[in-house]
Design a protein around this motif. Structure first.
Motif, mmCIF file in Angstrom:
data_model
loop_
_atom_site.group_PDB
_atom_site.id
_atom_site.type_symbol
_atom_site.label_atom_id
_atom_site.label_comp_id
_atom_site.label_asym_id
_atom_site.label_seq_id
_atom_site.Cartn_x
_atom_site.Cartn_y
_atom_site.Cartn_z
ATOM 1 N N LEU A 151 0.828 -1.201 0.000
ATOM 2 C CA LEU A 151 0.000 0.000 0.000
ATOM 3 C C LEU A 151 0.867 1.258 0.000
ATOM 4 C CD1 LEU A 151 -2.992 0.932 0.134
ATOM 5 C CD2 LEU A 151 -2.729 0.980 2.621
ATOM 6 N N THR A 152 1.924 1.248 0.787
ATOM 7 C CA THR A 152 2.842 2.389 0.837
ATOM 8 C C THR A 152 3.500 2.601 -0.522
ATOM 9 O OG1 THR A 152 3.272 2.089 3.192
ATOM 10 C CG2 THR A 152 4.894 3.354 1.953
ATOM 11 N N ARG A 153 3.926 1.520 -1.163
ATOM 12 C CA ARG A 153 4.549 1.647 -2.485
ATOM 13 C C ARG A 153 3.579 2.244 -3.508
ATOM 14 N NH1 ARG A 153 6.956 -3.197 -1.041
ATOM 15 N NH2 ARG A 153 5.452 -4.470 -2.166
ATOM 16 N N GLU A 154 2.308 1.868 -3.426
ATOM 17 C CA GLU A 154 1.334 2.322 -4.421
ATOM 18 C C GLU A 154 0.733 3.696 -4.125
ATOM 19 O OE1 GLU A 154 -1.517 -0.267 -6.209
ATOM 20 O OE2 GLU A 154 -0.401 -2.055 -5.575
ATOM 21 N N THR A 155 0.639 4.060 -2.844
ATOM 22 C CA THR A 155 -0.067 5.300 -2.493
ATOM 23 C C THR A 155 0.798 6.331 -1.766
ATOM 24 O OG1 THR A 155 -0.799 4.514 -0.311
ATOM 25 C CG2 THR A 155 -2.226 3.994 -2.219
ATOM 26 N N GLY A 156 1.902 5.895 -1.200
ATOM 27 C CA GLY A 156 2.725 6.785 -0.389
ATOM 28 C C GLY A 156 2.236 6.912 1.043
ATOM 29 N N PRO A 208 -5.847 -7.457 23.496
ATOM 30 C CA PRO A 208 -4.784 -7.529 22.489
ATOM 31 C C PRO A 208 -5.155 -8.237 21.183
ATOM 32 C CG PRO A 208 -4.280 -8.939 24.362
ATOM 33 C CD PRO A 208 -5.497 -8.151 24.728
ATOM 34 N N MET A 209 -6.291 -8.875 21.128
ATOM 35 C CA MET A 209 -6.712 -9.504 19.878
ATOM 36 C C MET A 209 -7.657 -8.597 19.092
ATOM 37 S SD MET A 209 -4.669 -11.828 20.263
ATOM 38 C CE MET A 209 -4.806 -12.555 18.664
ATOM 39 N N LEU A 210 -7.804 -7.351 19.538
ATOM 40 C CA LEU A 210 -8.515 -6.331 18.768
ATOM 41 C C LEU A 210 -7.436 -5.449 18.138
ATOM 42 C CD1 LEU A 210 -11.095 -4.906 17.838
ATOM 43 C CD2 LEU A 210 -10.990 -3.551 19.939
ATOM 44 N N TRP A 211 -7.371 -5.495 16.822
ATOM 45 C CA TRP A 211 -6.340 -4.759 16.096
ATOM 46 C C TRP A 211 -6.955 -3.599 15.347
ATOM 47 C CZ3 TRP A 211 -2.763 -8.846 13.321
ATOM 48 C CH2 TRP A 211 -2.194 -9.683 14.285
ATOM 49 N N MET A 212 -6.121 -2.582 15.105
ATOM 50 C CA MET A 212 -6.568 -1.434 14.321
ATOM 51 C C MET A 212 -5.456 -1.010 13.364
ATOM 52 S SD MET A 212 -7.793 2.377 15.445
ATOM 53 C CE MET A 212 -9.388 1.836 16.039
ATOM 54 N N GLU A 213 -5.838 -0.865 12.115
ATOM 55 C CA GLU A 213 -4.943 -0.277 11.120
ATOM 56 C C GLU A 213 -5.315 1.190 11.006
ATOM 57 O OE1 GLU A 213 -5.203 -2.455 7.394
ATOM 58 O OE2 GLU A 213 -5.518 -4.286 8.559
ATOM 59 N N VAL A 214 -4.299 2.040 10.912
ATOM 60 C CA VAL A 214 -4.509 3.479 10.818
ATOM 61 C C VAL A 214 -3.794 3.997 9.579
ATOM 62 C CG1 VAL A 214 -4.145 5.713 11.954
ATOM 63 C CG2 VAL A 214 -4.628 3.674 13.332
ATOM 64 N N TYR A 215 -4.538 4.739 8.755
ATOM 65 C CA TYR A 215 -3.995 5.367 7.558
ATOM 66 C C TYR A 215 -4.438 6.815 7.592
ATOM 67 C CZ TYR A 215 -3.711 0.463 6.368
ATOM 68 O OH TYR A 215 -3.451 -0.879 6.406
ATOM 69 N N GLU A 216 -3.473 7.728 7.703
ATOM 70 C CA GLU A 216 -3.819 9.135 7.872
ATOM 71 C C GLU A 216 -3.381 9.980 6.676
ATOM 72 O OE1 GLU A 216 -3.969 9.868 12.529
ATOM 73 O OE2 GLU A 216 -1.943 9.370 11.843
ATOM 74 N N ASP A 255 -11.384 7.794 -2.764
ATOM 75 C CA ASP A 255 -11.860 6.714 -3.625
ATOM 76 C C ASP A 255 -10.722 5.852 -4.153
ATOM 77 O OD1 ASP A 255 -14.486 7.547 -3.242
ATOM 78 O OD2 ASP A 255 -14.498 8.766 -5.065
ATOM 79 N N GLU A 256 -9.671 6.497 -4.601
ATOM 80 C CA GLU A 256 -8.519 5.750 -5.117
ATOM 81 C C GLU A 256 -7.882 4.911 -4.012
ATOM 82 O OE1 GLU A 256 -4.673 6.689 -7.847
ATOM 83 O OE2 GLU A 256 -5.000 8.035 -6.141
ATOM 84 N N PHE A 257 -7.708 5.507 -2.838
ATOM 85 C CA PHE A 257 -7.097 4.787 -1.721
ATOM 86 C C PHE A 257 -7.937 3.573 -1.336
ATOM 87 C CE2 PHE A 257 -6.433 3.924 2.790
ATOM 88 C CZ PHE A 257 -5.056 3.794 2.831
ATOM 89 N N GLU A 258 -9.253 3.765 -1.206
ATOM 90 C CA GLU A 258 -10.131 2.649 -0.842
ATOM 91 C C GLU A 258 -10.065 1.524 -1.871
ATOM 92 O OE1 GLU A 258 -13.901 3.865 1.699
ATOM 93 O OE2 GLU A 258 -13.733 5.134 -0.087
ATOM 94 N N SER A 259 -10.011 1.884 -3.126
ATOM 95 C CA SER A 259 -9.942 0.887 -4.190
ATOM 96 C C SER A 259 -8.647 0.080 -4.103
ATOM 97 C CB SER A 259 -10.052 1.580 -5.549
ATOM 98 O OG SER A 259 -9.906 0.652 -6.585
ATOM 99 N N ILE A 260 -7.552 0.763 -3.935
ATOM 100 C CA ILE A 260 -6.254 0.082 -3.824
ATOM 101 C C ILE A 260 -6.217 -0.765 -2.561
ATOM 102 C CG2 ILE A 260 -3.774 0.446 -3.487
ATOM 103 C CD1 ILE A 260 -4.104 2.969 -5.296
ATOM 104 N N LEU A 261 -6.694 -0.229 -1.455
ATOM 105 C CA LEU A 261 -6.710 -0.963 -0.193
ATOM 106 C C LEU A 261 -7.531 -2.243 -0.324
ATOM 107 C CD1 LEU A 261 -6.007 -1.141 2.831
ATOM 108 C CD2 LEU A 261 -8.045 0.254 3.278
ATOM 109 N N GLN A 262 -8.709 -2.159 -0.893
ATOM 110 C CA GLN A 262 -9.560 -3.348 -1.050
ATOM 111 C C GLN A 262 -8.897 -4.400 -1.944
ATOM 112 O OE1 GLN A 262 -12.153 -4.040 0.815
ATOM 113 N NE2 GLN A 262 -11.729 -2.082 1.793
#
Length: 101
Positions: free
Chosen positions: A30-35, A47-55, A61-68
Motif C-alpha cells: 500500500l505504501t509503495r502504491e499510495t505513499g 490484544p486480539m482487537l487490532w486497528m490499522e490506521v492510515y492518515e 476513492d482511489e485509496f479505498e480501491s487500492i486498499l480493497q
C-alpha cells in the motif's frame, strides 16, 4: 481535504502470527502504491482487537480501491474473526462546512 482511515477487527489467536505478516506485507504494498504509511495497533485491554490506521489520505476513492484490492490479494480479511473488518473514516473537524454544536 485529508481523510483518516481507522480499520479495526478481532483476530483469532490461532491466526495472529500469520495475519501480522500479511498485514505487514499489505501495508508495504500500500505504501509503495499510495505513499501512505499505515500503522498497526492493538488494544491494551484486548490484544486480539487490532486497528490499522492510515492518515492524511488525499484521494479517498482511489485509496479505498487500492486498499480493497490489496486486502483481497494478501488474504488479510480471511484471517480476521468472522471475515469482518470495520472501517471508520474521519476528516479534521476544522474542515467541516457545518457548525459543530
Amino acid at each position: 481535504m485529508s481523510y483518516h482511515f481507522y480499520i479495526y477487527y478481532q483476530v483469532p489467536v490461532e491466526t495472529a502470527d500469520e495475519l501480522r505478516g500479511q498485514v505487514s506485507t499489505m501495508q508495504s504494498m500500500l505504501t509503495r502504491e499510495t505513499g501512505i504509511v499505515g500503522r498497526l495497533l492493538t488494544k491494551v485491554e484486548a490484544p486480539m482487537l487490532w486497528m490499522e490506521v492510515y492518515e492524511n489520505v488525499r484521494n479517498r476513492d482511489e485509496f479505498e480501491s487500492i486498499l480493497q484490492r490489496l486486502i483481497a490479494e494478501t488474504g488479510v480479511v480471511k484471517l480476521c474473526s468472522h471475515d469482518k473488518r470495520k472501517t471508520e473514516i474521519f476528516i479534521d473537524s476544522q474542515k467541516l462546512d457545518i457548525a459543530i454544536q
